[in-house]
Motif scaffolding. Structure first.
Motif, PDB file in Angstrom:
ATOM      1  N   LEU A 100      -4.363 -55.819 -92.631  1.00 26.96           N
ATOM      2  CA  LEU A 100      -2.900 -55.802 -92.653  1.00 26.96           C
ATOM      3  C   LEU A 100      -2.370 -54.464 -93.153  1.00 26.96           C
ATOM      4  O   LEU A 100      -1.343 -53.974 -92.667  1.00 26.96           O
ATOM      5  N   LEU A 101      -3.071 -53.874 -94.130  1.00 33.29           N
ATOM      6  CA  LEU A 101      -2.665 -52.552 -94.582  1.00 33.29           C
ATOM      7  C   LEU A 101      -2.789 -51.521 -93.469  1.00 33.29           C
ATOM      8  O   LEU A 101      -1.949 -50.627 -93.321  1.00 33.29           O
ATOM      9  N   ARG A 104       0.042 -52.065 -91.217  1.00 32.29           N
ATOM     10  CA  ARG A 104       1.247 -51.554 -91.857  1.00 32.29           C
ATOM     11  C   ARG A 104       1.297 -50.031 -91.786  1.00 32.29           C
ATOM     12  O   ARG A 104       2.361 -49.445 -91.578  1.00 32.29           O
ATOM     13  N   GLU A 107       2.503 -49.106 -88.409  1.00 33.66           N
ATOM     14  CA  GLU A 107       3.938 -49.356 -88.264  1.00 33.66           C
ATOM     15  C   GLU A 107       4.746 -48.288 -88.988  1.00 33.66           C
ATOM     16  O   GLU A 107       5.732 -47.760 -88.446  1.00 33.66           O
ATOM     17  N   LYS A 216       9.168 -43.270 -96.529  1.00 28.87           N
ATOM     18  CA  LYS A 216       8.058 -43.756 -95.710  1.00 28.87           C
ATOM     19  C   LYS A 216       6.817 -42.891 -95.876  1.00 28.87           C
ATOM     20  O   LYS A 216       5.682 -43.392 -95.788  1.00 28.87           O
ATOM     21  N   TYR A 220       3.520 -44.541 -97.026  1.00 29.45           N
ATOM     22  CA  TYR A 220       2.311 -44.372 -96.219  1.00 29.45           C
ATOM     23  C   TYR A 220       1.151 -43.906 -97.088  1.00 29.45           C
ATOM     24  O   TYR A 220       0.025 -44.418 -96.977  1.00 29.45           O
ATOM     25  N   ASP A 223       0.083 -46.886 -99.291  1.00 28.67           N
ATOM     26  CA  ASP A 223      -0.664 -47.880 -98.520  1.00 28.67           C
ATOM     27  C   ASP A 223      -2.005 -47.341 -98.064  1.00 28.67           C
ATOM     28  O   ASP A 223      -2.994 -48.081 -98.000  1.00 28.67           O
ATOM     29  N   LEU A 252      10.794 -57.806 -94.599  1.00 29.54           N
ATOM     30  CA  LEU A 252      10.403 -56.950 -93.486  1.00 29.54           C
ATOM     31  C   LEU A 252      11.539 -56.753 -92.486  1.00 29.54           C
ATOM     32  O   LEU A 252      11.706 -55.667 -91.923  1.00 29.54           O
ATOM     33  N   THR A 256      13.067 -53.113 -91.472  1.00 29.42           N
ATOM     34  CA  THR A 256      13.110 -52.604 -90.096  1.00 29.42           C
ATOM     35  C   THR A 256      14.536 -52.289 -89.676  1.00 29.42           C
ATOM     36  O   THR A 256      14.814 -51.260 -89.053  1.00 29.42           O
TER      37      THR A 256
END
Length: 444
Positions: A100-101, A104, A107, A216, A220, A223, A252, A256
């Motif tokens: 999932l990371l 992510r 994304e 972000k 990033y 994460d 989420l 977004t």
């Protein structure tokens, strides 16, 4: 043998204490038989177990040990199953978290790339608007030259003399040019203000995108660092409070939507920039074309006016030459008339003298004979001729005076035309050669 009395110890379960189980009620101490009254048996029977108690005690210990062994084996089997299951579940959960990371990260990278693309686009749009702003300012400055030329032309033409000070087509075109230049300047100022406003809005949108991109970028990196942690990572630490759900954290969908709203605002500014850029290019093209067209109209009017002035001046000069010629002829005519009048003096004196002498004839000789009548007719004829000559001389002198007036008027008008032609051709049209070119009026 000691004479002390042996007392049995109370039973103590160490397992219960280790497991935290409250101690059971201790068994009642067996009654110690009363010592015999005989001194020989004193100290031998007190505090001793019976054989039955001895067998019961060690059988109980054996039974308890077997029970404890079986319970320990069950716990070991359950523990092995439990840690195997929890190990597998933990590894699966950890792998899912890592996956999932990774998703992510993809994304975040996508939205970060979109933000970067729009930031670069806004930067390019702002640079293009700055270049257009510079062009508009240069174009606005360039309009000062034609405005100065036009006002100078009007001021110079206001110095024309006499009847040449006329509101002709040149002046009409010059006034149109002044109004056009003023309207162009106002339009360029309004357009420049729009460009400045759009530059400010682009920079504000770019600042918002840069803040979002920076967030972000940090997310990033965090994460990515989180995804690199493994069970063998030496820098992994316990952070119990980090697993607590935070009430102020966005979901989420809102995350977004926040980025999408920022990108939508940036896209609106990009579209507005494109529209404004096309508008500015059109404004510069139209204003340049209008100014050059009006300049050509003024130049044509000046050329036509110069042609008219040259033609009028040529005709005046031709007429002036004719008038001068006629003045000379009239002066000669006056001289001839004066000479003719002077020439009639002698015949008149002769005739009058003859009449006077003949008037001296005596008596009947003083008759009106044919010579007398002829002399009288001759005098009358000479008098009539002199009157006619004097009248003609007066007309000739009047005509000469009129010719002189015409000559002076023509010469004055020629001077006016020469002065006007100097203003139109040598000053105005020469000054208009400094009119800015199309490139200069376009802001280049």
């Amino acid at each position: 043998m000691s004479s002390e009395v042996l007392v049995s110890r109370p039973q103590y379960d160490s397992r219960a204490v280790a497991l935290g189980v409250p101690e059971k009620d201790l068994p009642a101490e067996p009654e110690v038989p009363e010592p015999s009254s005989g001194s020989a048996t004193a100290g031998y029977r007190s505090a001793k177990y019976t054989p039955a108690e001895w067998f019961s005690n060690y059988h109980t210990i054996l039974q308890q040990a077997g029970t404890d062994r079986h319970e320990a084996w069950s716990i070991q089997r359950e523990s092995k199953t439990l840690y195997q299951d929890t190990e597998a579940a933990t590894l699966k959960t950890q792998a899912e978290g890592t996956r999932l990371l990774g998703g992510r990260l993809q994304e975040i990278h996508y939205w970060k790339s979109e933000l970067q693309r729009h930031i670069e686009q806004l930067l390019a749009d702002t640079e293009s608007l700055l270049a257009l702003k510079t062009r508009l300012e240069k174009a606005l400055d360039a309009t000062e030259t034609p405005y100065a030329i036009t006002t100078d032309n009007l001021n110079c033409r206001a110095k024309r003399l006499g009847p040449d000070l006329v509101r002709d087509s040149v002046e009409e075109e010059l006034l149109k040019e002044v109004e056009l230049i003023r309207s162009v300047q106002a339009l360029l100022k309004r357009t420049t203000a729009q460009v400045v406003t759009q530059i400010r809005m682009n920079r504000e949108a770019k600042k918002v995108l840069e803040l979002d991109w920076s967030d972000k970028y940090q997310a990033y990196n965090f994460d990515d660092l989180s995804g690199r942690y493994s069970n063998m990572s030496p820098d992994a630490r316990h952070h119990p409070s980090s697993a607590t759900m935070q009430d102020q954290v966005c979901n989420l969908t809102s995350w977004t939507k926040f980025t999408q709203d920022n990108l939508s605002k940036a896209l609106q500014e990009e579209q507005a920039t494109n529209s404004l850029r096309m508008l500015v290019e059109r404004v510069l093209l139209d204003t340049t074309e209008d100014l050059r067209v009006q300049c050509s109209s003024v130049d044509r009017a000046f050329s036509q006016r110069c042609v008219e002035l040259i033609e009028a001046k040529t005709q005046l000069e031709m007429k002036h030459a004719q008038v001068l010629e006629q003045i000379g002829a009239q002066e000669r005519n006056i001289v001839a008339l004066q000479q003719a009048i002077h020439n009639k003096g002698a015949p008149l004196r002769v005739a009058q003298s003859r009449l006077y002498v003949r008037s001296l004839r005596p008596n009947m000789e003083l008759c009106r004979d044919v010579p007398q009548l002829s002399l009288e007719g001759e005098v009358k004829q000479i008098d009539a001729t002199l009157a006619s000559l004097h009248q003609q001389l007066s007309k000739a002198r009047g005509s000469l005076s009129h010719l002189e007036e015409s000559r002076m008027a023509i010469e004055k008008d020629i001077n006016c035309k020469t002065h006007s032609l100097f203003i139109e051709r040598d000053k105005c049209m020469t000054h208009r050669k400094q009119y800015p070119t199309i490139c200069t009026l376009s802001g280049y």
